[in-house]
Design a protein around this motif. Structure first.
Motif, PDB file in Angstrom:
ATOM      1  N   ASP A 226       2.184  22.602   7.611  1.00  0.00           N
ATOM      2  CA  ASP A 226       3.626  22.479   7.368  1.00  0.00           C
ATOM      3  C   ASP A 226       4.054  23.165   6.063  1.00  0.00           C
ATOM      4  OD1 ASP A 226       2.404  20.690   5.705  1.00  0.00           O
ATOM      5  OD2 ASP A 226       3.693  18.990   6.203  1.00  0.00           O
ATOM      6  N   GLY A 227       3.180  24.021   5.504  1.00  0.00           N
ATOM      7  CA  GLY A 227       3.557  24.851   4.368  1.00  0.00           C
ATOM      8  C   GLY A 227       3.393  24.241   2.991  1.00  0.00           C
ATOM      9  N   LYS A 228       2.689  23.117   2.892  1.00  0.00           N
ATOM     10  CA  LYS A 228       2.484  22.495   1.578  1.00  0.00           C
ATOM     11  C   LYS A 228       1.230  23.058   0.904  1.00  0.00           C
ATOM     12  CE  LYS A 228       4.683  18.095   2.829  1.00  0.00           C
ATOM     13  NZ  LYS A 228       4.468  16.633   3.020  1.00  0.00           N
ATOM     14  N   ALA A 229       1.302  23.259  -0.402  1.00  0.00           N
ATOM     15  CA  ALA A 229       0.158  23.752  -1.166  1.00  0.00           C
ATOM     16  C   ALA A 229      -0.999  22.762  -1.078  1.00  0.00           C
ATOM     17  CB  ALA A 229       0.553  23.975  -2.623  1.00  0.00           C
ATOM     18  N   ASP A 230      -2.194  23.293  -0.819  1.00  0.00           N
ATOM     19  CA  ASP A 230      -3.387  22.457  -0.668  1.00  0.00           C
ATOM     20  C   ASP A 230      -4.555  23.177  -1.342  1.00  0.00           C
ATOM     21  OD1 ASP A 230      -5.099  20.417   0.136  1.00  0.00           O
ATOM     22  OD2 ASP A 230      -5.417  21.253   2.135  1.00  0.00           O
ATOM     23  N   PHE A 231      -4.430  23.383  -2.669  1.00  0.00           N
ATOM     24  CA  PHE A 231      -5.361  24.245  -3.387  1.00  0.00           C
ATOM     25  C   PHE A 231      -6.672  23.568  -3.755  1.00  0.00           C
ATOM     26  CE2 PHE A 231      -1.404  26.467  -5.398  1.00  0.00           C
ATOM     27  CZ  PHE A 231      -1.057  26.963  -4.148  1.00  0.00           C
ATOM     28  N   THR A 232      -6.766  22.247  -3.589  1.00  0.00           N
ATOM     29  CA  THR A 232      -7.956  21.550  -4.070  1.00  0.00           C
ATOM     30  C   THR A 232      -8.835  21.013  -2.934  1.00  0.00           C
ATOM     31  OG1 THR A 232      -6.744  19.461  -4.291  1.00  0.00           O
ATOM     32  CG2 THR A 232      -6.829  20.889  -6.227  1.00  0.00           C
ATOM     33  N   ASN A 233      -8.577  21.450  -1.708  1.00  0.00           N
ATOM     34  CA  ASN A 233      -9.471  21.001  -0.637  1.00  0.00           C
ATOM     35  C   ASN A 233     -10.854  21.625  -0.842  1.00  0.00           C
ATOM     36  OD1 ASN A 233      -9.874  23.424   1.331  1.00  0.00           O
ATOM     37  ND2 ASN A 233      -7.641  23.382   1.064  1.00  0.00           N
ATOM     38  N   ASP A 234     -11.872  20.991  -0.275  1.00  0.00           N
ATOM     39  CA  ASP A 234     -13.259  21.368  -0.566  1.00  0.00           C
ATOM     40  C   ASP A 234     -13.552  22.833  -0.235  1.00  0.00           C
ATOM     41  OD1 ASP A 234     -13.738  18.806  -1.435  1.00  0.00           O
ATOM     42  OD2 ASP A 234     -14.780  18.153   0.389  1.00  0.00           O
ATOM     43  N   GLY A 235     -13.008  23.311   0.886  1.00  0.00           N
ATOM     44  CA  GLY A 235     -13.278  24.692   1.284  1.00  0.00           C
ATOM     45  C   GLY A 235     -12.714  25.695   0.299  1.00  0.00           C
ATOM     46  N   VAL A 236     -11.505  25.445  -0.192  1.00  0.00           N
ATOM     47  CA  VAL A 236     -10.884  26.344  -1.167  1.00  0.00           C
ATOM     48  C   VAL A 236     -11.659  26.328  -2.476  1.00  0.00           C
ATOM     49  CG1 VAL A 236      -8.873  26.614  -2.662  1.00  0.00           C
ATOM     50  CG2 VAL A 236      -8.569  26.393  -0.199  1.00  0.00           C
ATOM     51  N   VAL A 237     -12.022  25.145  -2.946  1.00  0.00           N
ATOM     52  CA  VAL A 237     -12.790  25.039  -4.193  1.00  0.00           C
ATOM     53  C   VAL A 237     -14.111  25.798  -4.069  1.00  0.00           C
ATOM     54  CG1 VAL A 237     -13.986  23.447  -5.754  1.00  0.00           C
ATOM     55  CG2 VAL A 237     -11.714  22.864  -4.861  1.00  0.00           C
ATOM     56  N   THR A 238     -14.793  25.613  -2.943  1.00  0.00           N
ATOM     57  CA  THR A 238     -16.053  26.324  -2.713  1.00  0.00           C
ATOM     58  C   THR A 238     -15.842  27.830  -2.690  1.00  0.00           C
ATOM     59  OG1 THR A 238     -16.936  24.467  -1.437  1.00  0.00           O
ATOM     60  CG2 THR A 238     -17.981  26.607  -1.094  1.00  0.00           C
ATOM     61  N   ALA A 239     -14.754  28.253  -2.062  1.00  0.00           N
ATOM     62  CA  ALA A 239     -14.459  29.686  -1.950  1.00  0.00           C
ATOM     63  C   ALA A 239     -14.204  30.308  -3.315  1.00  0.00           C
ATOM     64  CB  ALA A 239     -13.250  29.887  -1.045  1.00  0.00           C
ATOM     65  N   VAL A 240     -13.374  29.669  -4.119  1.00  0.00           N
ATOM     66  CA  VAL A 240     -13.054  30.206  -5.441  1.00  0.00           C
ATOM     67  C   VAL A 240     -14.303  30.252  -6.311  1.00  0.00           C
ATOM     68  CG1 VAL A 240     -11.747  29.796  -7.566  1.00  0.00           C
ATOM     69  CG2 VAL A 240     -10.623  29.548  -5.334  1.00  0.00           C
ATOM     70  N   LYS A 241     -15.095  29.195  -6.245  1.00  0.00           N
ATOM     71  CA  LYS A 241     -16.320  29.167  -7.050  1.00  0.00           C
ATOM     72  C   LYS A 241     -17.285  30.264  -6.606  1.00  0.00           C
ATOM     73  CE  LYS A 241     -19.748  26.115  -9.139  1.00  0.00           C
ATOM     74  NZ  LYS A 241     -20.908  27.003  -8.967  1.00  0.00           N
ATOM     75  N   GLN A 242     -17.393  30.496  -5.313  1.00  0.00           N
ATOM     76  CA  GLN A 242     -18.305  31.539  -4.837  1.00  0.00           C
ATOM     77  C   GLN A 242     -17.898  32.916  -5.350  1.00  0.00           C
ATOM     78  OE1 GLN A 242     -18.684  32.014  -0.564  1.00  0.00           O
ATOM     79  NE2 GLN A 242     -20.413  33.402  -0.762  1.00  0.00           N
ATOM     80  N   TYR A 243     -16.587  33.173  -5.361  1.00  0.00           N
ATOM     81  CA  TYR A 243     -16.124  34.466  -5.858  1.00  0.00           C
ATOM     82  C   TYR A 243     -16.395  34.603  -7.354  1.00  0.00           C
ATOM     83  CZ  TYR A 243     -13.054  38.385  -6.984  1.00  0.00           C
ATOM     84  OH  TYR A 243     -12.555  39.574  -7.442  1.00  0.00           O
TER      85      TYR A 243
END
Length: 438
Positions: A226-243
């Motif tokens: 529904d378009g709400k920011a969800d920047f701290t979900n586990d997948g995003v955190v893992t993705a940013v850390k991997q980069y």
């Protein structure tokens, strides 16, 4: 969106809600006119190695349009570091160009201001029809369920560029297909005294493009359905850390690249200082810096495992440039004629050849000019393994806040500070808190 841009998107945090209320459909009077039928102002984004290169590419085509139509086009090539802010200022003041380039990832954000001409069925018919454009390009022209805010002009995709000589010296016989392979190859390259991989650690948009792909590869998204920011979900955190860990833990990106924001990593690659580069349609840029086509190869961006595709095998965002018209133009017919000209089969071949991009117009894309080995990699990515960045009204704020969070994480690495899952999550939480409330 073209990665030639600098990092300083700065005042993107300007409220788009304010822009929408202030602009009321492009200006205080709303709607366009044909009061100045003999002139147009065009803001072009900086696509080439320099503004001078862009002028050299574009001016002959604009002269051609003037000869055909009798309409003189005043050209301004705007650096990426200034473009979004200038567009946002124009949406609030009503004082902007008639026609402009926008990064395709901004389409929904700028659409939300109400300042751009909607490309409904009638307007598409005036330029030859919506069906002339490939689906992937149309997917980055505005919010789902609304008439597009712009028309595709140039299409691009990310690829892995690799230096053949450096690879051969390190005993590497093929480009890496997975991130584990890239890290392993990086160790061999470092043993030979070369830098494995470049990055633009201070370039907000580059940061966004890469962490978006990593998130897709971990089955995650930065926004809810529904378009709400969800920047701290586990997948995003893992993705940013991997980069970021490509610099912090794996050490395939040099710490000096934390400060890069002006395409220095492209120059390093062109000069043979580094072995690999993740970039959008880089051929023309590399050639302008003296690198021969035969000295490098091009391959798909690595995935976690297997081969590129849909879902968790996404390996590029749908990159590109769109052409938009301000609603309050005083040469509405001329602006439409200009869009028709710029998206014609003939001009698409000329312009996309000059910028080593891919035509988003079907007929032009099928031209033999775009059937090189390197273009095949890019076209295949766009057709089978690229995903559009979120087409939501808050996308430009997302680029600023999350792009800055990644920039800050790279700065931490360069300063010798540890990057942990908790520190990544804390910076992403701060970014999320800066987003407009829903």
């Amino acid at each position: 969106m073209r990665s030639i841009r600098a990092a300083a998107v700065g005042a993107v945090t300007m409220s788009l809600a304010l822009a929408a209320s202030a602009c009321g459909g492009g200006s205080s009077t709303g709607g366009g006119s044909n009061d100045s039928p003999k002139t147009l102002t065009y803001w072009a984004s900086n696509q080439g190695a320099s503004i001078a290169v862009d002028k050299k590419v574009l001016q002959p085509e604009l002269d051609k349009f003037e000869k055909q139509s009798g309409i003189k086009v005043k050209l301004e090539v705007v650096p990426w570091s200034d473009l979004l802010n200038r567009i946002l200022t124009a949406t609030t003041s009503g004082q902007g160009p008639d026609v402009l380039n926008i990064g395709n990832t901004w389409s929904a954000s700028l659409q939300a201001t109400g300042a751009l001409l909607p490309w409904d069925a009638k307007n598409f018919t005036r330029i030859g029809g919506r069906d002339r454009f490939v689906d992937s390009a149309l997917g980055s022209t505005g919010a789902e369920g609304k008439d597009p805010a712009a028309v595709p002009l140039y299409s691009m995709a990310y690829a892995l560029y690799y230096n053949k000589e450096i690879f051969a010296d390190a005993g590497i016989t093929k480009p890496p297909a997975t991130w584990d392979e890239l890290i392993a190859d990086g160790k061999k390259i470092k043993a030979k005294g070369k830098s494995p991989l470049g990055a633009e650690g201070s370039n907000l948009s580059e940061n966004i493009h890469h962490v978006f792909v990593f998130a897709k590869q971990h089955g995650a998204d930065f926004f809810t359905a529904d378009g709400k920011a969800d920047f701290t979900n586990d997948g995003v955190v893992t993705a940013v850390k991997q980069y970021v860990d490509l610099m912090a833990k794996d050490k395939v990106i040099p710490t000096g690249d934390a400060e890069y924001a002006q395409n220095q990593s492209v120059s390093d690659f062109a000069k043979g200082k580094q072995a690999m580069l993740l970039w959008q349609s880089a051929a023309a840029n590399l050639k302008s810096q003296g690198m021969s086509d035969s000295s490098y190869g091009i391959a798909p961006v690595p995935v976690q495992s297997g081969t590129p595709g849909t879902g968790t095998q996404v390996n590029s965002m749908v990159a590109g440039i769109n052409l938009a018209v301000f609603k309050n133009t005083d040469n509405l017919d001329g602006a439409t004629k200009f869009v028709t000209f710029m998206t014609s089969d003939a001009e698409q071949k000329i312009l996309n050849t000059a910028y080593s991009s891919i035509p988003p117009v079907r007929a032009a894309q099928q031209d033999p000019t775009f059937n090189s080995a390197s273009n095949s990699v890019l076209k295949n990515a766009l057709a089978t393994s690229a995903a559009a960045l979120p087409q939501v009204a808050d996308e430009s704020q997302f680029e600023t806040t999350v792009g800055t969070a990644v920039k800050d994480l790279f700065a931490d690495v360069a300063a010798g500070r540890a990057v942990t899952t908790d520190s990544v999550k804390a910076k992403l939480l701060k970014a999320q808190q800066q987003m407009p409330a829903k």
